[in-house]
Write a protein that holds these residues in place. Sequence first.
Motif, PDB file in Angstrom:
ATOM      1  N   TYR A  23       0.783  -0.855  -0.080  1.00  0.00           N
ATOM      2  CA  TYR A  23       0.114  -0.049  -0.326  1.00  0.00           C
ATOM      3  C   TYR A  23       0.280   1.167   0.671  1.00  0.00           C
ATOM      4  N   GLN A  24       1.769   0.850   0.748  1.00  0.00           N
ATOM      5  CA  GLN A  24       2.540   2.669   0.441  1.00  0.00           C
ATOM      6  C   GLN A  24       3.209   3.009  -0.455  1.00  0.00           C
ATOM      7  N   ALA A  43      -0.148  11.768   4.030  1.00  0.00           N
ATOM      8  CA  ALA A  43      -0.791  11.658   4.600  1.00  0.00           C
ATOM      9  C   ALA A  43      -1.429  10.307   4.483  1.00  0.00           C
ATOM     10  N   ARG A  44      -1.567   9.193   3.393  1.00  0.00           N
ATOM     11  CA  ARG A  44      -2.282   8.350   3.236  1.00  0.00           C
ATOM     12  C   ARG A  44      -0.537   7.529   3.767  1.00  0.00           C
ATOM     13  N   VAL A  93       7.017  10.315   6.483  1.00  0.00           N
ATOM     14  CA  VAL A  93       7.227  11.330   5.094  1.00  0.00           C
ATOM     15  C   VAL A  93       6.769  12.516   5.059  1.00  0.00           C
ATOM     16  N   ASP A  94       7.245  12.715   5.081  1.00  0.00           N
ATOM     17  CA  ASP A  94       8.153  14.355   5.092  1.00  0.00           C
ATOM     18  C   ASP A  94       6.762  15.078   4.210  1.00  0.00           C
ATOM     19  N   GLU A 105      12.617   6.709  -0.450  1.00  0.00           N
ATOM     20  CA  GLU A 105      11.583   5.991   0.074  1.00  0.00           C
ATOM     21  C   GLU A 105      11.170   4.296  -0.331  1.00  0.00           C
ATOM     22  N   LYS A 106      10.754   4.856  -1.516  1.00  0.00           N
ATOM     23  CA  LYS A 106      10.292   3.829  -2.183  1.00  0.00           C
ATOM     24  C   LYS A 106      11.714   2.073  -2.531  1.00  0.00           C
ATOM     25  N   LYS A 107      12.766   2.842  -2.274  1.00  0.00           N
ATOM     26  CA  LYS A 107      13.925   1.684  -1.875  1.00  0.00           C
ATOM     27  C   LYS A 107      14.215   0.509  -1.210  1.00  0.00           C
ATOM     28  N   LYS A 108      13.353   1.952   0.387  1.00  0.00           N
ATOM     29  CA  LYS A 108      13.764   1.464   1.912  1.00  0.00           C
ATOM     30  C   LYS A 108      12.085   0.749   1.483  1.00  0.00           C
ATOM     31  N   ARG A 109      10.779   0.246   1.015  1.00  0.00           N
ATOM     32  CA  ARG A 109       9.380  -0.297   1.221  1.00  0.00           C
ATOM     33  C   ARG A 109      10.057  -1.275   0.171  1.00  0.00           C
ATOM     34  N   LEU A 110      10.979  -1.254  -0.762  1.00  0.00           N
ATOM     35  CA  LEU A 110      11.151  -2.078  -1.704  1.00  0.00           C
ATOM     36  C   LEU A 110      11.455  -3.176  -1.505  1.00  0.00           C
TER      37      LEU A 110
END
Length: 138
Positions: A23-24, A43-44, A93-94, A105-110
Amino acid sequence: MWSLFAWLISFFVIISLLVIVVYQLMCLADLEFDYINPYDSAARINQVVFPEFIIQGGLCLLFLLTGHWIMALLCMPYLYYNIKMYTNNQHLVDVTEIFNLLNWEKKKRLIKLGYLLFILFLSLFWMIWTTLDDDEHY
């Protein structure tokens, strides 16, 4: 039988963590393709950060309480990373920096997604192993 039940619970907990991380990633992808504005995207994502941390801590605690030490040790780096991010106040997330940090941020979540898929694979392996081991005793 209790061990199998613990593996089933851990399976569904890991699936819920995977859903949160995907989802993120979807929110970040929507932001990248300009389907959503930065405020809504941040916000999400920020709305599901604490549930992710709590669920992951609960999973680690479940493995510790049920005596699955190897899985608990494998979950510790993810738990440590979440605690480190929270204590450094970098867990949210700012909105103002989201475009500058989008790739990071995408790399962290991947990486989280890959790690959770590995944990899911091991959990499935141990669940099948436990099921087959229980069948041999009867």
